[in-house]
Write an enzyme that holds these catalytic residues in place. Structure first.
Site, PDB file in Angstrom:
ATOM      1  N   HIS A 357      15.591  10.067 -22.975  1.00  0.00           N
ATOM      2  CA  HIS A 357      14.869   8.946 -23.743  1.00  0.00           C
ATOM      3  C   HIS A 357      15.644   8.246 -24.615  1.00  0.00           C
ATOM      4  O   HIS A 357      15.572   6.913 -24.956  1.00  0.00           O
ATOM      5  CB  HIS A 357      13.725   9.704 -24.676  1.00  0.00           C
ATOM      6  CG  HIS A 357      12.842  10.513 -23.863  1.00  0.00           C
ATOM      7  ND1 HIS A 357      12.493  11.660 -23.853  1.00  0.00           N
ATOM      8  CD2 HIS A 357      12.112   9.936 -22.784  1.00  0.00           C
ATOM      9  CE1 HIS A 357      11.950  12.216 -22.860  1.00  0.00           C
ATOM     10  NE2 HIS A 357      11.322  11.221 -22.242  1.00  0.00           N
ATOM     11  N   GLU A 599       8.478  -2.147   3.125  1.00  0.00           N
ATOM     12  CA  GLU A 599       9.582  -1.494   2.769  1.00  0.00           C
ATOM     13  C   GLU A 599       9.902  -0.553   3.859  1.00  0.00           C
ATOM     14  O   GLU A 599      11.152   0.289   3.847  1.00  0.00           O
ATOM     15  CB  GLU A 599       9.559  -1.112   1.486  1.00  0.00           C
ATOM     16  CG  GLU A 599       8.676   0.094   0.921  1.00  0.00           C
ATOM     17  CD  GLU A 599       8.538   0.534  -0.185  1.00  0.00           C
ATOM     18  OE1 GLU A 599       9.796   0.446  -1.103  1.00  0.00           O
ATOM     19  OE2 GLU A 599       7.738   1.169  -0.820  1.00  0.00           O
ATOM     20  N   ASP A 623      14.046   0.146  -0.156  1.00  0.00           N
ATOM     21  CA  ASP A 623      13.965   0.964   1.002  1.00  0.00           C
ATOM     22  C   ASP A 623      14.159   0.366   2.252  1.00  0.00           C
ATOM     23  O   ASP A 623      14.637   0.645   3.419  1.00  0.00           O
ATOM     24  CB  ASP A 623      12.511   1.538   0.688  1.00  0.00           C
ATOM     25  CG  ASP A 623      12.716   2.644  -0.299  1.00  0.00           C
ATOM     26  OD1 ASP A 623      13.411   3.717  -0.175  1.00  0.00           O
ATOM     27  OD2 ASP A 623      11.491   2.766  -0.986  1.00  0.00           O
ATOM     28  N   CYS A 670      10.735  -7.668  -4.318  1.00  0.00           N
ATOM     29  CA  CYS A 670      10.897  -6.929  -5.667  1.00  0.00           C
ATOM     30  C   CYS A 670      12.210  -5.762  -5.596  1.00  0.00           C
ATOM     31  O   CYS A 670      12.419  -4.891  -6.430  1.00  0.00           O
ATOM     32  CB  CYS A 670       9.860  -5.955  -6.146  1.00  0.00           C
ATOM     33  SG  CYS A 670       9.053  -4.878  -4.979  1.00  0.00           S
TER      34      CYS A 670
END
Ligand code: PEP
Ligand code: MG
Length: 764
Positions: A357, A599, A623, A670
């Site tokens: 984090h 994809e 992908d 994207c």
């Protein structure tokens, strides 16, 4: 679930029994008393089966066992789901308990009920695991050895710390975690109180020690509540949740009991804390699984906070000077709350990695960071000058003049380039002959939205919702999802926010999701396939998205569609969910656009058919490249073959763009290639109307788009489609950037070249 009883059974630390630990509906006095070996009783039966089961007529089942103390004969039907934990790379999990519901009247549990119960069990399992690990520390050596063995089988390996520090070298290396170069003076975080050296005299009265200790725990807990609210305000609800874990530790009965026992035996609050923290440290540091190891860091962080309160010292010893490079043992979310981040030029941590984090915070704040620099705390001295290269993970201690000058030049070039690029924020991304391209950003956490603002992204082209699930280690609740989507939609409005439904499985496995080991996980049960077989969870996500759509700026995106039937099924479920909300008078956008990711090569080839039934396409080249070229995107051995600029991938993009144009639907791209400078001229030339990449790349992509001429870009794209190798395509892209004057540009040329190099290495 409309049940009369809900109970949790947990395995004992020796793993020999399941013990009733909590119940609503059974006689409370039976808690801790009802014990059954795995395999016995319906609960033991479910534990052994390792999957959720239901029993309409519970008492007639062969495995049923009667416990008079529970008053159980009043209950007819029972459903139960095991609590299972497993390591990231293990198929076999370890059952650590069972979640049970019972009903007074006879009931046939439906598949959806079992699915919901199972989802709850997945959410509870990691929380239980945390407290089991806490309990384990208290267990006997034999128990510990046995559990260590079992955890190992479940893929949660316990090992010993390795790698000795190397204090001699003046150059150290760690893991590049957040981009950028910094030069500054070393500042050690004052949060670490050295327990061995602490100056503390206990009172004669153990009762007084215990009071002091509980007061310190109380103050620490209040501080954590404050931190949680502060972080929630600054970075969003998804991050403030981290502090809930910390608060949970201070409220953990086992933790408190051990402290009490420590005070009783040593007569000293500090000695008790020392003992308990050391025990926990040993147990957690030995766990290989990064998620559970990180829980050890949480305990140490919380423990240090209590120690600081007990000794009456603040969390921060030295004041932070401007331009400090902060060195810490671990990069913790709390550091960002307690430090003035404007004064920090870089952060280096001895432990931890780029997915913690703290690391995510550093990236969100664009502070260069290096993690996992083993031995760095011993090697660097307070106030020493250091160079931190967040691009490569290198740290130079007391650099000589030449090295310093070299890095100052690189730093200067980067600053000039970024200033130049950020100055474009208000200008449109338009080729100089007037062709408009929309530049949006990919985000995963609310903190990324700040970067969208800073870099002038025109919306969110891809919201990867699975990050929330990964943070939670299971399916997040509808309410948590809704809160997140609502914040994103309102922060970006009126700009669009494209929310993608969970894309789990494949390389994004979450340990608690019960996905059996598959021979080919990338070709397996992942993404929309997984959502369509967990329909209730999928509906919950759709409800959360729909409820956040009232401003009319949300778009719904479905990942990994490979055939029309999947799209149709999604539309059916979407319409049912819309009707359900309408019946309850819950507002949503009835025109919510439904788009699919292209994809999978099959989707690109049949784009014509798919375009008829959806509202937009978003091409996921990460992908699409892996499936088209048969190259696993995560396998380093074949990484040299992974190239989205391969003409075959371009062919599928072209085919998709043409199908979208014929049906009048928008198409965006994207994948990471949307931020690759070499790819941009070709993608624009292929006619993509929207490019969505990392937010920080928006300015550079805009600069490139603004330097292009659509006619020439289209010619380049045709040439690239006919190229005989990816290398030829790279050359076409580089030629266009050069001819447009970008590579020799005094402000950004050099920086652009470095970005191209990074792009070649597969980085962002
Ligand atoms: C893609 O596959 O290109 C994509 C954007 O999705 P992800 O990287 O999340 O798989
Ligand atoms: Mg993808």
């Amino acid at each position: 679930m409309d049940a009369d009883v809900c109970s949790v059974y947990l395995t004992s630390t020796d793993l020999r029994h399941l013990i009733l630990q909590a119940t609503i509906g059974l006689d409370r006095s039976s808690v801790g008393k009802v014990r059954l070996p795995p395999g016995e009783g319906l609960v033991g039966h479910v534990a052994r089966a390792g999957r959720p089961l239901s029993f309409t007529d519970a008492q007639s089942h062969g495995a049923y066992r009667y416990f008079p103390e529970t008053g159980e004969e009043r209950f007819e039907s029972l459903a139960a789901a095991p609590l299972i934990v497993r390591g990231a790379d293990s198929a076999r999990g370890l059952t650590i308990g069972v979640l049970v519901v019972q009903t007074r009247v006879r009931r046939e549990f439906r598949d959806e009920d079992l699915e919901l119960l199972d989802t709850c069990a997945r959410l509870i399992a990691p929380v239980v695991m945390n407290s089991q690990l806490l309990a384990l520390v208290a267990g006997s050596e034999t128990d510990r050895a046995r559990v260590v063995g079992e955890l190992g089988e479940a893929g949660l390996h316990l090992t010993h710390d390795a790698s000795a520090p190397d204090g001699e070298r003046r150059e150290q290396r760690g893991i590049p975690t957040s981009r950028g170069i910094a030069i500054g003076r070393a500042h050690f975080l004052g949060d670490h109180v050295d327990l061995a050296d602490a100056d503390y005299t206990p009172s004669q009265d153990p009762a007084e020690e215990w009071r002091d200790l509980t007061d310190a725990v109380d103050v620490a807990r209040r501080e954590l509540h404050g931190l949680r609210d502060d972080m929630g305000g600054r970075f969003g609800a998804d991050f403030s949740a981290v502090f809930n874990t910390h608060i949970q530790i201070l409220e953990d009965k086992g933790f408190v009991a051990k402290l009490e026992e420590g005070v009783r035996e040593t007569g000293s609050a500090l000695a008790a804390l020392q003992r308990v923290l050391e025990e926990y440290r040993r147990t957690f540091s030995a766990i290989e699984d990064p998620y559970f190891r990180e829980r050890g860091t949480d305990i140490q962080d919380v423990g240090q906070r209590v120690v600081a309160r007990l000794l009456g010292v603040g969390h921060q010893a030295d004041p932070l000077a401007d331009g400090s490079v902060v060195f810490a043992s671990n990069l913790l979310p709390a550091h960002f709350a307690m430090l003035d981040t404007d004064k920090i030029t870089a952060i280096v941590s001895e432990h931890g990695g780029p997915t913690s984090h703290g690391a995510i915070f550093a990236r969100a704040l664009e502070i260069p960071a290096v993690t996992g620099a083993v031995g760095i705390l011993a090697a660097v001295t307070r106030g020493e000058e250091v160079i931190v290269d967040g691009d490569t993970g290198r740290i130079f201690l007391s650099p000589d003049e030449d090295l310093r000058a070299e890095y100052e030049r690189a730093q200067h070039r980067a600053i000039v380039a970024l200033e130049h690029l950020d100055a474009l924020a208000e200008r449109p991304a338009e080729t100089w002959d007037g062709h408009r391209v929309h530049l949006t950003a990919n985000v995963g956490l609310l903190s990324d939205l700040r970067l969208c603002e800073r870099h002038g992204a025109e919306g969110v082209g891809l919201f990867r919702t699975e990050l929330l699930a990964l943070v939670h280690r299971g399916f997040p609740s509808e309410q948590e999802q809704h809160q997140l989507y609502e914040e994103a939609a309102s922060a970006m409005a009126p700009r669009p926010v494209t929310i993608r439904t969970l894309d789990l499985g494949g390389d994004k496995a979450i340990p608690n999701l019960d996905i059996e080991e598959e021979e080919n996980p990338q070709l397996g049960w992942r993404s929309i396939r997984l959502s369509l077989s967990h329909v209730e969870s999928f509906r919950a996500q759709l409800r959360a998205i729909l409820r956040a759509s009232t401003r009319g700026n949300v778009r719904l995106l479905i990942p990994m569609v490979s055939q029309l039937d999947e799209l149709r099924r999604v539309r059916e479920i979407l319409e049912e969910t819309q009707r359900e909300l309408a019946d309850r008078d819950v507002p949503f956008d009835p025109k919510l656009p439904l788009g699919i990711m292209i994809e999978v090569p099959a989707a690109a080839v049949t784009a014509e058919v798919l375009a008829r039934e959806c509202d937009f396409f978003s091409i996921g080249t990460n992908d699409l490249t892996q499936y088209t070229l048969a190259v696993d995107r995560g396998n380093e051995r074949v990484a040299h073959l992974y190239d989205p600029l391969h003409p075959a991938v371009l062919y599928l993009i072209d085919r998709t763009v043409r199908a979208a144009a014929r049906h009048g639907i928008p198409v965006s791209l994207c994948g990471e290639m949307a931020s690759n400078p070499l790819a941009v001229p070709i993608l624009v030339g292929l006619g993509l109307g929207e490019l969505s990449g990392v937010a920080s790349a928006v300015p550079v992509v805009k600069e490139i788009v603004r330097a292009l001429d659509m006619g020439k870009a289209a010619t380049d794209a045709r040439e690239a489609l006919d190229a005989s190798s990816p290398r030829e395509v790279h050359e076409i892209g580089a030629r266009r950037l050069r001819e447009a004057g970008l590579l020799d540009h005094p402000d950004i040329g050099d920086w652009l070249m470095r970005s191209i190099e990074r792009g070649r290495n597969g980085d962002d």
